[in-house]
Motif scaffolding. Structure first.
Motif, short mmCIF file in Angstrom:
data_model
loop_
_atom_site.label_atom_id
_atom_site.label_comp_id
_atom_site.label_asym_id
_atom_site.label_seq_id
_atom_site.Cartn_x
_atom_site.Cartn_y
_atom_site.Cartn_z
N THR A 36 38.34 -19.65 -7.67
CA THR A 36 36.88 -19.60 -7.61
C THR A 36 36.33 -19.97 -6.23
OG1 THR A 36 36.82 -21.87 -8.44
CG2 THR A 36 36.63 -20.10 -10.06
N LYS A 37 37.16 -20.56 -5.38
CA LYS A 37 36.70 -20.97 -4.06
C LYS A 37 36.53 -19.76 -3.16
CE LYS A 37 37.86 -24.14 -0.31
NZ LYS A 37 38.85 -25.16 0.17
N THR A 38 35.47 -19.78 -2.34
CA THR A 38 35.24 -18.70 -1.40
C THR A 38 36.39 -18.64 -0.40
OG1 THR A 38 32.86 -18.95 -1.60
CG2 THR A 38 33.68 -17.76 0.33
N VAL A 39 36.93 -17.46 -0.20
CA VAL A 39 38.08 -17.29 0.69
C VAL A 39 37.59 -16.91 2.08
CG1 VAL A 39 40.22 -16.04 1.09
CG2 VAL A 39 39.53 -16.59 -1.25
N PRO B 56 47.20 -8.09 -2.53
CA PRO B 56 45.90 -7.43 -2.52
C PRO B 56 45.05 -7.90 -3.69
CG PRO B 56 47.51 -5.96 -3.47
CD PRO B 56 48.25 -7.23 -3.10
N THR B 57 43.76 -7.96 -3.48
CA THR B 57 42.86 -8.28 -4.59
C THR B 57 42.78 -7.07 -5.51
OG1 THR B 57 40.96 -7.56 -3.28
CG2 THR B 57 41.52 -9.90 -3.20
N ASP B 58 42.22 -7.29 -6.69
CA ASP B 58 42.20 -6.25 -7.71
C ASP B 58 41.28 -5.08 -7.38
OD1 ASP B 58 43.96 -7.53 -9.51
OD2 ASP B 58 42.34 -8.83 -10.20
N CYS B 59 41.70 -3.92 -7.81
CA CYS B 59 40.79 -2.77 -7.83
C CYS B 59 39.87 -2.95 -9.04
CB CYS B 59 41.58 -1.47 -7.95
SG CYS B 59 42.68 -1.15 -6.53
N LYS B 60 38.81 -2.15 -9.10
CA LYS B 60 37.84 -2.26 -10.18
C LYS B 60 37.88 -1.03 -11.08
CE LYS B 60 34.56 -5.04 -7.47
NZ LYS B 60 33.18 -5.09 -6.95
N GLN B 61 37.69 -1.27 -12.36
CA GLN B 61 37.53 -0.16 -13.29
C GLN B 61 36.08 0.31 -13.24
OE1 GLN B 61 38.86 -1.40 -17.17
NE2 GLN B 61 41.01 -1.05 -16.67
N VAL B 62 35.88 1.60 -13.13
CA VAL B 62 34.52 2.16 -13.05
C VAL B 62 34.35 3.25 -14.10
CG1 VAL B 62 34.28 1.64 -10.58
CG2 VAL B 62 35.26 3.82 -11.28
N ARG B 63 33.10 3.48 -14.46
CA ARG B 63 32.76 4.53 -15.43
C ARG B 63 32.14 5.75 -14.78
NH1 ARG B 63 32.79 2.82 -20.74
NH2 ARG B 63 33.11 0.58 -21.08
N GLU B 64 31.53 5.54 -13.61
CA GLU B 64 30.84 6.65 -12.94
C GLU B 64 31.33 6.76 -11.50
OE1 GLU B 64 26.70 5.79 -13.26
OE2 GLU B 64 26.60 6.25 -15.41
N ALA C 198 39.06 -3.50 -2.47
CA ALA C 198 40.29 -4.31 -2.49
C ALA C 198 40.65 -4.70 -1.07
CB ALA C 198 41.43 -3.52 -3.13
N GLU C 199 41.24 -5.87 -0.92
CA GLU C 199 41.62 -6.34 0.41
C GLU C 199 42.88 -7.20 0.31
OE1 GLU C 199 38.25 -8.62 1.62
OE2 GLU C 199 38.85 -10.39 0.46
N TRP C 200 43.60 -7.27 1.41
CA TRP C 200 44.76 -8.14 1.46
C TRP C 200 44.33 -9.58 1.69
CZ3 TRP C 200 49.54 -7.19 -0.03
CH2 TRP C 200 49.99 -5.87 -0.08
N VAL D 71 51.18 -24.19 3.18
CA VAL D 71 50.46 -25.38 2.71
C VAL D 71 49.37 -25.03 1.71
CG1 VAL D 71 50.98 -26.69 4.79
CG2 VAL D 71 48.88 -25.32 4.69
N GLY D 72 49.29 -23.75 1.31
CA GLY D 72 48.38 -23.36 0.25
C GLY D 72 47.02 -22.86 0.68
N LYS D 73 46.80 -22.65 1.98
CA LYS D 73 45.52 -22.13 2.44
C LYS D 73 45.50 -20.61 2.26
CE LYS D 73 43.60 -25.93 4.04
NZ LYS D 73 42.32 -26.45 3.51
N THR D 74 44.39 -20.09 1.72
CA THR D 74 44.26 -18.66 1.48
C THR D 74 43.22 -18.06 2.41
OG1 THR D 74 44.81 -18.98 -0.86
CG2 THR D 74 43.77 -16.90 -0.28
N TYR D 75 43.54 -16.89 2.98
CA TYR D 75 42.63 -16.22 3.90
C TYR D 75 42.53 -14.74 3.56
CZ TYR D 75 43.38 -20.35 6.85
OH TYR D 75 43.48 -21.64 7.33
N ARG D 76 41.34 -14.17 3.79
CA ARG D 76 41.13 -12.73 3.68
C ARG D 76 41.62 -12.07 4.96
NH1 ARG D 76 36.05 -11.47 4.40
NH2 ARG D 76 36.21 -9.46 3.33
#
Length: 367
Positions: free
Chosen positions: A73-76, A92-100, A110-112, A118-123
């Motif tokens: 939940t923390k901002t990356v 990679p972050t998830d792709c999204k399901q779309v209807r249209e 999606a992004e890597w 040490v557990g630090k996460t970066y975009r």
């Protein structure tokens, strides 16, 4: 359809086996491929990928541990300039399901993301996750987690970043985005100098070994899968037959044929001639085979002792020492790594890994 998957299906046809054996082969295959691609969720048999807590190249393996990770939940933040330290994971972050405009999957956002030891996460938004044709784009981590290789749409080629020095080198060899096809693969050497690129796994399209310092290239036989670059050699496997080719980075050498059908190869051991692999019909028998990469001779079988209940072997990876190779097991819904002493057959619990879902994750020194 990957080369290994095709090989497994062919083996299943030629060597009738109980359904449970084939299922385990599928599980092994899914984990074998988890670090490089997820063509569809259906071909991803399980939902766990790992943060590696075990390294070679001067890193000592210690006791079992649970790898830390920042709350989802923390901002990356974006990957900053300069040193952030060696990596444990890229995913990679998830792709999204779309209807249209029609039902489907949208991967445009999606992004890597990368996770340090040490557990630090970066975009890493500059690292491409999907081509315009919606093909997944791989990244690669060196065995020590220091080098991170990714594809830059802006540069139209691969970039290698030294995560400890904070420097980047852009390959002088252009690789058009259209060349990245289904199941494309990427491997980086520990010094970041060499990249092995496979445009489409499961085809005979030749791969490319790139020297990012000089721009020199060597064509890689398309029937083989490059699984590592170590000590000036590119380790390549052709499944089903089974052949292993330790090709010098300048080209040359020749493959060695093994008498048997093997999958899940390790990197080359510190003795520079031994590899560990699993014979296909021994997937359920808790045995590892040591093979001579110079002659093709089977050295010996290693009965694996102390395997956890309801555990399935899903990966053979790096050597932590001359006597210990790292194995990955699926235990229930968890993924665990163990060091196997090839002399005694005993397992040493190394790490439990968090679940990051159905991802095309990359781990240090894995393929």
């Amino acid at each position: 359809m990957t080369r290994l998957r095709e090989a497994l299906k062919g083996m299943a046809d030629e060597m009738p086996a109980p359904a449970s054996t084939v299922d385990l082969a599928e599980l092994a295959l899914a984990n074998h491929q988890r670090n490089r691609r997820r063509i569809t969720v259906a071909t991803t048999f399980f939902a766990t990928v790992a943060i590696v807590g075990v390294m070679t190249a001067g890193v000592t393996l210690t006791g079992a541990r649970q790898v830390a990770q920042e709350p989802a939940t923390k901002t990356v933040p974006d990957l900053p300039a300069g040193s952030v330290g060696a990596l444990s994971l890229a995913y990679p972050t998830d792709c999204k399901q779309v209807r249209e405009p029609k039902p489907g999957i949208d991967c445009s956002e999606a992004e890597w993301q990368v996770v340090t030891r040490v557990g630090k996460t970066y975009r890493v938004p500059q690292a491409l996750t999907h081509t315009v044709k919606d093909r997944r784009v791989p990244v690669a981590l060196s065995r020590d987690g220091r080098m991170f290789a990714y594809y830059s749409r802006q540069a139209q080629t691969y970039v290698v970043r030294d995560m400890e020095a904070g420097t980047e080198v852009t390959s002088p060899v252009k690789v058009g985005e259209e060349r990245i096809d289904i199941g494309s693969m990427l491997v980086v050497s520990d010094d970041g100098r060499y990249l092995a690129f496979d445009p489409r796994e499961g085809s005979k399209q030749p791969g490319l070994l790139i020297d990012v310092r000089t721009g020199k290239t060597v064509s890689l036989n398309g029937e083989y899968e490059a699984i590592g670059i170590k000590d000036g050699l590119v380790e390549m496997v052709r499944y089903r037959k089974t052949d292993l080719w330790l090709m010098p980075v300048k080209g040359g050498g020749k493959p060695v044929r093994f008498d048997g059908t093997y999958i899940m190869f390790s990197e080359l051991a510190p003795d520079r001639r031994t590899v560990a692999a699993v014979e296909f019909d021994e997937l359920r028998r808790n045995k590892l085979t040591l093979l001579d990469a110079k002659t093709g001779r089977m050295l010996r079988k290693v009965p694996v002792r102390g395997v956890p209940a309801k555990a399935g072997l899903v990966g053979v990876r790096i050597w932590s020492s001359a006597s210990e190779v790292v194995l990955d097991y699926q235990v229930g819904v968890r993924l665990r790594s163990y060091g196997l002493n090839v002399g005694t057959g005993r397992l040493r619990h190394l790490a439990d890994y968090p679940d990051v879902g159905f991802k095309q994750a990359a781990l240090p020194g894995s393929w």
